[in-house]
Design a protein around this motif. Structure first.
Motif, PDB file in Angstrom:
ATOM      1  N   UNK A 298     -46.049  58.844  65.244  1.00 23.85           N
ATOM      2  CA  UNK A 298     -46.983  59.030  64.133  1.00 23.85           C
ATOM      3  C   UNK A 298     -48.385  58.573  64.524  1.00 23.85           C
ATOM      4  N   UNK A 299     -48.462  57.460  65.267  1.00 24.52           N
ATOM      5  CA  UNK A 299     -49.757  56.996  65.752  1.00 24.52           C
ATOM      6  C   UNK A 299     -50.402  58.052  66.659  1.00 24.52           C
ATOM      7  N   UNK A 300     -49.607  58.620  67.539  1.00 29.00           N
ATOM      8  CA  UNK A 300     -50.111  59.643  68.445  1.00 29.00           C
ATOM      9  C   UNK A 300     -50.496  60.916  67.688  1.00 29.00           C
ATOM     10  N   UNK A 301     -49.727  61.240  66.663  1.00 23.55           N
ATOM     11  CA  UNK A 301     -50.057  62.401  65.823  1.00 23.55           C
ATOM     12  C   UNK A 301     -51.464  62.257  65.256  1.00 23.55           C
ATOM     13  N   UNK A 302     -51.759  61.091  64.710  1.00 19.85           N
ATOM     14  CA  UNK A 302     -53.088  60.864  64.133  1.00 19.85           C
ATOM     15  C   UNK A 302     -54.168  60.902  65.210  1.00 19.85           C
ATOM     16  N   UNK A 303     -53.858  60.327  66.380  1.00 19.09           N
ATOM     17  CA  UNK A 303     -54.819  60.332  67.485  1.00 19.09           C
ATOM     18  C   UNK A 303     -55.156  61.763  67.910  1.00 19.09           C
ATOM     19  N   UNK A 304     -54.142  62.611  68.039  1.00 23.26           N
ATOM     20  CA  UNK A 304     -54.350  63.992  68.469  1.00 23.26           C
ATOM     21  C   UNK A 304     -55.132  64.779  67.424  1.00 23.26           C
ATOM     22  N   UNK A 305     -54.785  64.622  66.164  1.00 20.34           N
ATOM     23  CA  UNK A 305     -55.504  65.339  65.110  1.00 20.34           C
ATOM     24  C   UNK A 305     -56.973  64.944  65.086  1.00 20.34           C
ATOM     25  N   UNK A 306     -57.233  63.650  65.202  1.00 23.88           N
ATOM     26  CA  UNK A 306     -58.620  63.173  65.225  1.00 23.88           C
ATOM     27  C   UNK A 306     -59.336  63.704  66.463  1.00 23.88           C
ATOM     28  N   UNK A 307     -58.650  63.664  67.609  1.00 26.57           N
ATOM     29  CA  UNK A 307     -59.256  64.127  68.844  1.00 26.57           C
ATOM     30  C   UNK A 307     -59.606  65.607  68.809  1.00 26.57           C
ATOM     31  N   UNK A 308     -58.703  66.419  68.283  1.00 26.51           N
ATOM     32  CA  UNK A 308     -58.976  67.856  68.187  1.00 26.51           C
ATOM     33  C   UNK A 308     -60.161  68.133  67.252  1.00 26.51           C
ATOM     34  N   UNK A 309     -60.239  67.372  66.196  1.00 24.04           N
ATOM     35  CA  UNK A 309     -61.369  67.536  65.277  1.00 24.04           C
ATOM     36  C   UNK A 309     -62.677  67.199  65.977  1.00 24.04           C
ATOM     37  N   UNK A 310     -62.661  66.144  66.777  1.00 20.99           N
ATOM     38  CA  UNK A 310     -63.867  65.711  67.483  1.00 20.99           C
ATOM     39  C   UNK A 310     -64.346  66.756  68.494  1.00 20.99           C
ATOM     40  N   UNK A 311     -63.434  67.454  69.136  1.00 17.46           N
ATOM     41  CA  UNK A 311     -63.844  68.439  70.144  1.00 17.46           C
ATOM     42  C   UNK A 311     -64.005  69.844  69.549  1.00 17.46           C
ATOM     43  N   UNK A 312     -63.801  69.965  68.241  1.00 25.22           N
ATOM     44  CA  UNK A 312     -64.017  71.244  67.576  1.00 25.22           C
ATOM     45  C   UNK A 312     -62.879  72.223  67.695  1.00 25.22           C
ATOM     46  N   UNK A 313     -61.659  71.714  67.769  1.00 24.69           N
ATOM     47  CA  UNK A 313     -60.482  72.574  67.863  1.00 24.69           C
ATOM     48  C   UNK A 313     -59.703  72.496  66.550  1.00 24.69           C
ATOM     49  N   UNK A 314     -59.778  73.536  65.706  1.00 21.05           N
ATOM     50  CA  UNK A 314     -59.090  73.498  64.414  1.00 21.05           C
ATOM     51  C   UNK A 314     -57.586  73.318  64.587  1.00 21.05           C
ATOM     52  N   UNK A 315     -56.987  72.475  63.760  1.00 22.78           N
ATOM     53  CA  UNK A 315     -55.558  72.226  63.905  1.00 22.78           C
ATOM     54  C   UNK A 315     -54.913  71.956  62.555  1.00 22.78           C
ATOM     55  N   UNK A 316     -53.868  72.703  62.268  1.00 22.39           N
ATOM     56  CA  UNK A 316     -53.005  72.435  61.120  1.00 22.39           C
ATOM     57  C   UNK A 316     -52.399  71.035  61.268  1.00 22.39           C
ATOM     58  N   UNK A 317     -52.315  70.282  60.181  1.00 23.15           N
ATOM     59  CA  UNK A 317     -51.759  68.932  60.252  1.00 23.15           C
ATOM     60  C   UNK A 317     -50.233  68.963  60.226  1.00 23.15           C
TER      61      UNK A 317
END
Length: 392
Positions: A298-317
């Motif tokens: 779950x921690x990694x899930x949040x890290x990846x979602x935040x990271x994708x947002x930062x680099x401009x890669x849209x991602x379904x949660x």
């Protein structure tokens, strides 16, 4: 004879099925140095020590023989107790079958119920084995594409519109591989109503049930009227980091289990005894270790979602499993082009979404069952790649 002539002896159905798209990228990554793989869906954790110790102890005790075709009685009793906590009761002697991974359980379920030409409805994107497995059982896979806009969830309306007189079964997987989508009880109840109205069977693959981060997982067989219509599949690979142990199970009405056991006893005989004895330990005493692993996912899930947002890669949660399914359609590349170029230029391995069927064409699957360090580095590399192609 030439190779072409020998190929004429091969079953045309088998010849028509392409090799796994997941394995192709895994093999490519294995040939390169310095690759961070977000490809194969396998925990990066080692099986907890107390489970491994149970295996070692069983070997010291000389437990190296075959078991019953159904599996060890003690294991089936523990599985029945676990499923009872999920809200559905099964008789451990007649209604539970221990298999060599969930993959065998799926194969047995399909072969036990499918007659030539029967249609199996499969919501997509889906695990790569579902459609080939249906074909090899003599069935016809009928896909229902879901989308990011609808949370990659199957709706009762879409299911209803796909049913024909040849439809026999619905194959579900929630939490979903590859999208991480989950479905709540109210949504599943609507699906169940359609299933009952059209007298369908359901194969419910719930291997990721413990890896649910938003809300609570609903066992499909626990819904009103669904117990005897459902062949429930589950196992130990994901939640207990036991992929290499190859142990799963099916739970269903006794008639289905008897039919599946016929195939199982002539093809596989039984699951390995050491894996079964270790699974008993996992179900009895593995909750604490399993919960710690889930917290890390779950921690990694949040890290990846935040990271994708930062680099401009849209991602379904994603609400479950350990996959993210970001959208790459704005890059101008196909999913396969994106994955291949990312691997060659930045040494990050991901899986193109089109290998998971309709609805995945403009996405890639990224497993976050990797270390925080690797995930952080992979996201940086992906951000650099997006800048190279002018999409950030």
């Amino acid at each position: 004879m030439t190779a072409r002539q020998w190929s004429d002896y091969i079953n045309p159905v088998v010849k028509s099925i392409p090799p796994s798209g997941i394995r192709r990228f895994f093999d490519l990554a294995a040939e390169m140095k310095g690759v961070i793989s977000l490809g194969v869906g396998e925990p990066d954790f080692v099986t907890p020590w107390h489970i491994r110790e149970a295996c070692i102890y069983s070997l010291h005790q000389g437990h190296t023989a075959y078991t019953s075709n159904h599996g060890l009685p003690e294991l089936r009793e523990e599985i029945a107790k676990y499923l009872a906590r999920k809200g559905v009761q099964y008789h451990p002697g007649r209604e539970i079958l221990v298999t060599v991974g969930v993959s065998e359980a799926l194969d047995l379920a399909l072969r036990a119920i499918i007659c030539p030409g029967d249609e199996v409805i499969i919501p997509t994107p889906c695990y790569v084995s579902y459609m080939p497995g249906t074909l090899m059982a003599g069935g016809v896979p009928v896909t229902v594409a879901t989308s990011m806009d609808e949370g990659f969830r199957l709706t009762a309306e879409k299911l209803e519109a796909t049913i024909t007189p040849k439809t026999k079964a619905l194959l579900l997987c929630f939490p979903n591989n590859p999208t991480g989508a989950v479905m709540d009880r109210e949504e599943l109840l609507k699906i169940a109503q359609v299933v009952e109205q059209h007298d369908l069977l359901v194969i419910s693959d719930e291997i990721y049930d413990q890896l649910t981060y938003t809300g609570e997982h609903t066992c499909f067989a626990s819904l009103p009227g669904m117990r005897d219509r459902t062949i429930l599949l589950n196992g130990f690979s994901k939640a207990y980091a036991m992929t290499g142990w190859r142990l799963g199970y099916a739970a269903a009405h006794g008639d289905f289990i008897a039919a599946m056991t016929k195939i199982h006893q002539y093809t596989m005989l039984c699951a390995p005894i050491t894996a079964q004895m270790s699974a008993i330990e996992a179900l009895r005493y593995g909750e604490t270790a399993m919960r710690k692993m889930v917290e890390q996912y779950n921690r990694r899930r949040r890290l990846v979602l935040h990271g994708f947002k930062e680099i401009g890669l849209p991602c379904f949660e994603p609400g479950g499993a350990f996959y993210a399914f970001p959208y790459i359609g704005d890059t101008g590349l196909t999913a396969e082009e994106f994955a291949e170029q990312l691997l060659k230029e930045e040494k990050v391995a991901v899986i193109p979404g089109d290998v998971f069927g309709p609805g995945g064409e403009q996405c890639i699957r990224c497993s976050y069952a990797s270390s925080v360090e690797d995930l952080t580095t992979a996201i940086k590399r992906m951000g650099r790649f997006l800048k190279k192609i002018g999409k950030h």
